[in-house]
Design an enzyme around this catalytic site. Structure first.
Site, PDB file in Angstrom:
ATOM      1  N   SER A  21       0.832  -1.221   0.000  1.00 44.69           N
ATOM      2  CA  SER A  21       0.000   0.000   0.000  1.00 44.69           C
ATOM      3  C   SER A  21       0.855   1.256   0.000  1.00 44.69           C
ATOM      4  O   SER A  21       0.579   2.216  -0.722  1.00 44.69           O
ATOM      5  CB  SER A  21      -0.904   0.017   1.233  1.00 44.69           C
ATOM      6  OG  SER A  21      -1.832  -1.023   1.165  1.00 44.69           O
ATOM      7  N   ARG A  25       1.423   4.182  -3.164  1.00 43.34           N
ATOM      8  CA  ARG A  25       1.167   5.611  -2.917  1.00 43.34           C
ATOM      9  C   ARG A  25       2.422   6.441  -3.134  1.00 43.34           C
ATOM     10  O   ARG A  25       2.362   7.540  -3.694  1.00 43.34           O
ATOM     11  CB  ARG A  25       0.602   5.788  -1.501  1.00 43.34           C
ATOM     12  CG  ARG A  25      -0.852   5.280  -1.410  1.00 43.34           C
ATOM     13  CD  ARG A  25      -1.229   4.924   0.011  1.00 43.34           C
ATOM     14  NE  ARG A  25      -2.643   4.606   0.173  1.00 43.34           N
ATOM     15  CZ  ARG A  25      -3.193   3.415  -0.098  1.00 43.34           C
ATOM     16  NH1 ARG A  25      -2.463   2.421  -0.572  1.00 43.34           N
ATOM     17  NH2 ARG A  25      -4.489   3.208   0.104  1.00 43.34           N
ATOM     18  N   SER A 160     -13.369   1.366   2.859  1.00 46.92           N
ATOM     19  CA  SER A 160     -12.416   0.954   1.822  1.00 46.92           C
ATOM     20  C   SER A 160     -11.374   2.038   1.645  1.00 46.92           C
ATOM     21  O   SER A 160     -11.692   3.170   1.276  1.00 46.92           O
ATOM     22  CB  SER A 160     -13.143   0.715   0.493  1.00 46.92           C
ATOM     23  OG  SER A 160     -12.209   0.732  -0.565  1.00 46.92           O
ATOM     24  N   GLN A 162      -9.198   2.128  -0.603  1.00 48.33           N
ATOM     25  CA  GLN A 162      -9.044   2.451  -2.024  1.00 48.33           C
ATOM     26  C   GLN A 162     -10.057   3.512  -2.443  1.00 48.33           C
ATOM     27  O   GLN A 162      -9.725   4.465  -3.142  1.00 48.33           O
ATOM     28  CB  GLN A 162      -9.204   1.182  -2.865  1.00 48.33           C
ATOM     29  CG  GLN A 162      -8.086   0.177  -2.595  1.00 48.33           C
ATOM     30  CD  GLN A 162      -8.240  -1.108  -3.352  1.00 48.33           C
ATOM     31  OE1 GLN A 162      -9.249  -1.337  -4.020  1.00 48.33           O
ATOM     32  NE2 GLN A 162      -7.242  -1.971  -3.257  1.00 48.33           N
ATOM     33  N   ASP A 305      -6.788  -8.080   4.579  1.00 49.11           N
ATOM     34  CA  ASP A 305      -6.017  -8.983   3.711  1.00 49.11           C
ATOM     35  C   ASP A 305      -5.501 -10.211   4.457  1.00 49.11           C
ATOM     36  O   ASP A 305      -5.060 -11.178   3.842  1.00 49.11           O
ATOM     37  CB  ASP A 305      -4.852  -8.224   3.070  1.00 49.11           C
ATOM     38  CG  ASP A 305      -5.354  -7.155   2.106  1.00 49.11           C
ATOM     39  OD1 ASP A 305      -6.435  -7.337   1.532  1.00 49.11           O
ATOM     40  OD2 ASP A 305      -4.659  -6.131   1.953  1.00 49.11           O
ATOM     41  N   ARG A 336     -12.886 -14.518  -1.567  1.00 48.42           N
ATOM     42  CA  ARG A 336     -12.053 -15.131  -0.511  1.00 48.42           C
ATOM     43  C   ARG A 336     -12.872 -15.845   0.560  1.00 48.42           C
ATOM     44  O   ARG A 336     -12.302 -16.581   1.369  1.00 48.42           O
ATOM     45  CB  ARG A 336     -11.121 -14.084   0.112  1.00 48.42           C
ATOM     46  CG  ARG A 336     -10.007 -13.684  -0.833  1.00 48.42           C
ATOM     47  CD  ARG A 336      -8.983 -12.762  -0.210  1.00 48.42           C
ATOM     48  NE  ARG A 336      -7.962 -12.427  -1.200  1.00 48.42           N
ATOM     49  CZ  ARG A 336      -7.203 -11.344  -1.160  1.00 48.42           C
ATOM     50  NH1 ARG A 336      -7.333 -10.481  -0.174  1.00 48.42           N
ATOM     51  NH2 ARG A 336      -6.302 -11.131  -2.099  1.00 48.42           N
ATOM     52  N   ARG A 378      -3.010 -14.146  -1.954  1.00 42.88           N
ATOM     53  CA  ARG A 378      -3.180 -14.369  -0.506  1.00 42.88           C
ATOM     54  C   ARG A 378      -3.659 -15.804  -0.224  1.00 42.88           C
ATOM     55  O   ARG A 378      -3.348 -16.374   0.815  1.00 42.88           O
ATOM     56  CB  ARG A 378      -4.157 -13.365   0.091  1.00 42.88           C
ATOM     57  CG  ARG A 378      -3.788 -11.922  -0.211  1.00 42.88           C
ATOM     58  CD  ARG A 378      -3.398 -11.119   1.005  1.00 42.88           C
ATOM     59  NE  ARG A 378      -2.999  -9.784   0.607  1.00 42.88           N
ATOM     60  CZ  ARG A 378      -1.761  -9.288   0.678  1.00 42.88           C
ATOM     61  NH1 ARG A 378      -0.783 -10.008   1.186  1.00 42.88           N
ATOM     62  NH2 ARG A 378      -1.482  -8.072   0.272  1.00 42.88           N
TER      63      ARG A 378
HETATM   64  C1  S3P Z   1      -5.628  -1.459  -0.092  1.00 44.14           C
HETATM   65  C2  S3P Z   1      -6.850  -1.462   0.485  1.00 44.14           C
HETATM   66  C3  S3P Z   1      -7.623  -2.680   0.743  1.00 44.14           C
HETATM   67  C4  S3P Z   1      -6.769  -3.928   0.638  1.00 44.14           C
HETATM   68  C5  S3P Z   1      -5.872  -3.902  -0.561  1.00 44.14           C
HETATM   69  C6  S3P Z   1      -4.951  -2.685  -0.499  1.00 44.14           C
HETATM   70  C7  S3P Z   1      -4.959  -0.165  -0.295  1.00 44.14           C
HETATM   71  O1  S3P Z   1      -8.666  -2.759  -0.219  1.00 44.14           O
HETATM   72  O2  S3P Z   1      -7.583  -5.078   0.592  1.00 44.14           O
HETATM   73  O3  S3P Z   1      -5.056  -5.060  -0.594  1.00 44.14           O
HETATM   74  O4  S3P Z   1      -3.729  -0.155  -0.545  1.00 44.14           O
HETATM   75  O5  S3P Z   1      -5.629   0.863  -0.208  1.00 44.14           O
HETATM   76  P1  S3P Z   1     -10.089  -2.036   0.025  1.00 44.14           P
HETATM   77  O6  S3P Z   1      -9.837  -0.592   0.119  1.00 44.14           O
HETATM   78  O7  S3P Z   1     -10.911  -2.379  -1.163  1.00 44.14           O
HETATM   79  O8  S3P Z   1     -10.600  -2.664   1.290  1.00 44.14           O
END
Ligand code: S3P
Length: 419
Positions: A21, A25, A160, A162, A305, A336, A378
């Site tokens: 992550s 970024r 989320s 993301q 995760d 999952r 995973r």
């Molecule tokens: C992530 C957010 C998570 C995670 C993904 C990485 C990120 O997803 O499952 O592996 O880097 O922002 P979600 O935001 O859909 O939960």
């Protein structure tokens, strides 16, 4: 297919790759501002390579030297690009928000798994802010066209990182304040890095507010990924003693430690310190007798995760475990809930699928068997842990998908992928 043998003990000291992550970024945000930055201990898994590919297509220059990246960013992105996001949901969702206010046309597409994942969850709230994002029936390919971003308040129904990040990135160019609230706080690496880059951003509990901002580049030293360390931590808990070095312990990511506490896993944090705005520690885990646990919706975001692995640990625990409020697992790289249930059952465990989680009746010993990863990294790595801890071992079908987040996973485990 790879054969995994059971082991009597699993001990060792491990330095895990950089956090996925944070790496995404650091590359993306620095790639989108005028300036230069060095990203060290970057993860060079396939997902982050996808982010590099997209940022290069948009005009950034990225030199890779092992795990050190030199990013020369551009704030004015190239127009009309078609961006291949590969398997990476983070690349696609964050970039959609990032380009939404940049007055350019962009197409974002991905592989079959990414094309099956929901994208309305970013397109819809982005359009509330004035963005022009078209999906293909709620999925990729996505088409972003020039638009003026305005302020607005958005209460997300699903936590989320993301989606939250996409909205904050669009908010960087909004005329007005963008306020995002989540039901439970998800990982906050975007907020931390944007603040370090000079964004006009405030956070308060589950709410983040951002105003139009001009960013500057910053060097990022990426901590090791707790989501990757989790497999070696679990092997310590099941089979011996493991020490994972310099692991990121951002509180929005340490749900696995909370799960360990409830399971009765003995762990110790050493050398805790702050590096690049993120807390890190060495995590020592020792073989422990585990008991069944309950996890609910509030527990899910900080271990999203790691949940397949936590479910596997429950299968080795004494007693029944219940994991609920985790229906997000259904829209990851695989479903999952389905793939984890199948994994545990194929190893000889007792796992019942719920619409939003699992009931697992622990057996302490699992026999082993064949695990299909369904091309989900995973699931492949959780399967490897389960097989090492099982009585007879077994095989993993499609182990190569670990490249997505942990390219040298099998090497670090001491397993030859050609075997
Ligand atoms: C992530 C957010 C998570 C995670 C993904 C990485 C990120 O997803 O499952 O592996 O880097 O922002 P979600 O935001 O859909 O939960």
């Amino acid at each position: 297919m790879v054969r995994i043998s059971p082991r009597e003990r699993f001990d060792g000291e491990f330095t895990l790759p950089g956090d996925k992550s944070v790496t995404h970024r650091a590359i993306m945000f620095n790639g989108g501002v005028d300036g230069e930055a060095v990203v060290s201990n970057a993860l060079m898994g396939e997902d982050c390579v996808s982010t590099c590919r997209c940022l290069r297509a948009l005009g950034a220059k990225i030199d890779v030297d092992g795990t050190t990246l030199r990013v020369k960013g551009v704030s004015a992105f190239r127009r009309g690009m078609e961006l291949d996001c590969g398997n990476s949901g983070t690349t696609m969702r964050l970039l959609t928000g990032f380009v939404a206010g940049k007055k350019i046309d962009v197409k974002l597409y991905g592989d079959a798994s990414l094309s099956a994942r929901p994208m309305g969850r970013v397109a819809e709230p982005l359009s509330v802010l004035g963005a022009d994002v078209k999906t293909t029936d709620g999925h990729a390919p996505l088409y972003v066209s020039p638009a003026t971003i305005r302020g607005g308040e958005i209460a997300l129904t699903v936590s989320s990182a993301q989606v939250k990040s996409a909205l904050l990135l669009a908010g960087l160019s909004a005329d007005g304040e963008v306020v995002i609230t989540e039901p439970v706080k998800s990982r906050d690496h975007t907020e931390r890095l944007l603040k370090a880059m000079g964004a006009n951003l405030q956070t308060d509990g589950n709410t983040a507010r951002i105003f139009k901002s001009t960013l500057h580049s910053v060097d990022v030293c990426v901590p090791s990924d707790i989501s990757s360390a989790a497999y070696f931590m679990a092997l310590g808990a099941l089979k011996g003693k493991t020490l994972c070095k310099n692991v990121g312990i951002n509180p929005t990511r340490t749900g696995i430690l909370k799960a360990f506490e409830r399971l009765g896993v003995k762990y110790f944090l050493h050398n805790t310190h702050i590096s690049g705005g993120e807390a890190t520690a060495d995590i020592l885990v020792e073989k422990s007798d585990m008991r069944g646990i309950t996890l609910t919706e509030v527990d899910v975001p900080s271990m999203i995760d790691e949940l397949p692995l936590v479910a596997l640990l429950c299968a080795f625990a004494d007693g029944e475990s219940r994991i609920v409020g985790a229906k997000e697992l259904r829209v990851k790289e695989s479903d999952r809930i389905r793939t984890t249930t199948e994994l545990i059952r194929n190893l000889g465990g007792d796992c019942e699928e719920l619409p939003d989680g699992f009931i697992i009746r622990g057996k302490k010993t699992l026999l082993g068997g064949t695990v299909n990863s369904y091309l989900d990294h995973r699931i492949a790595m959780t399967g490897a842990v389960g097989l090492i801890a099982s009585k007879n071992g077994g095989e993993i079908v499609h182990p190569e998908c670990c490249e997505i987040s942990f390219p040298n996973f099998f090497e670090m485990l001491g397993v030859d992928l050609r075997s």
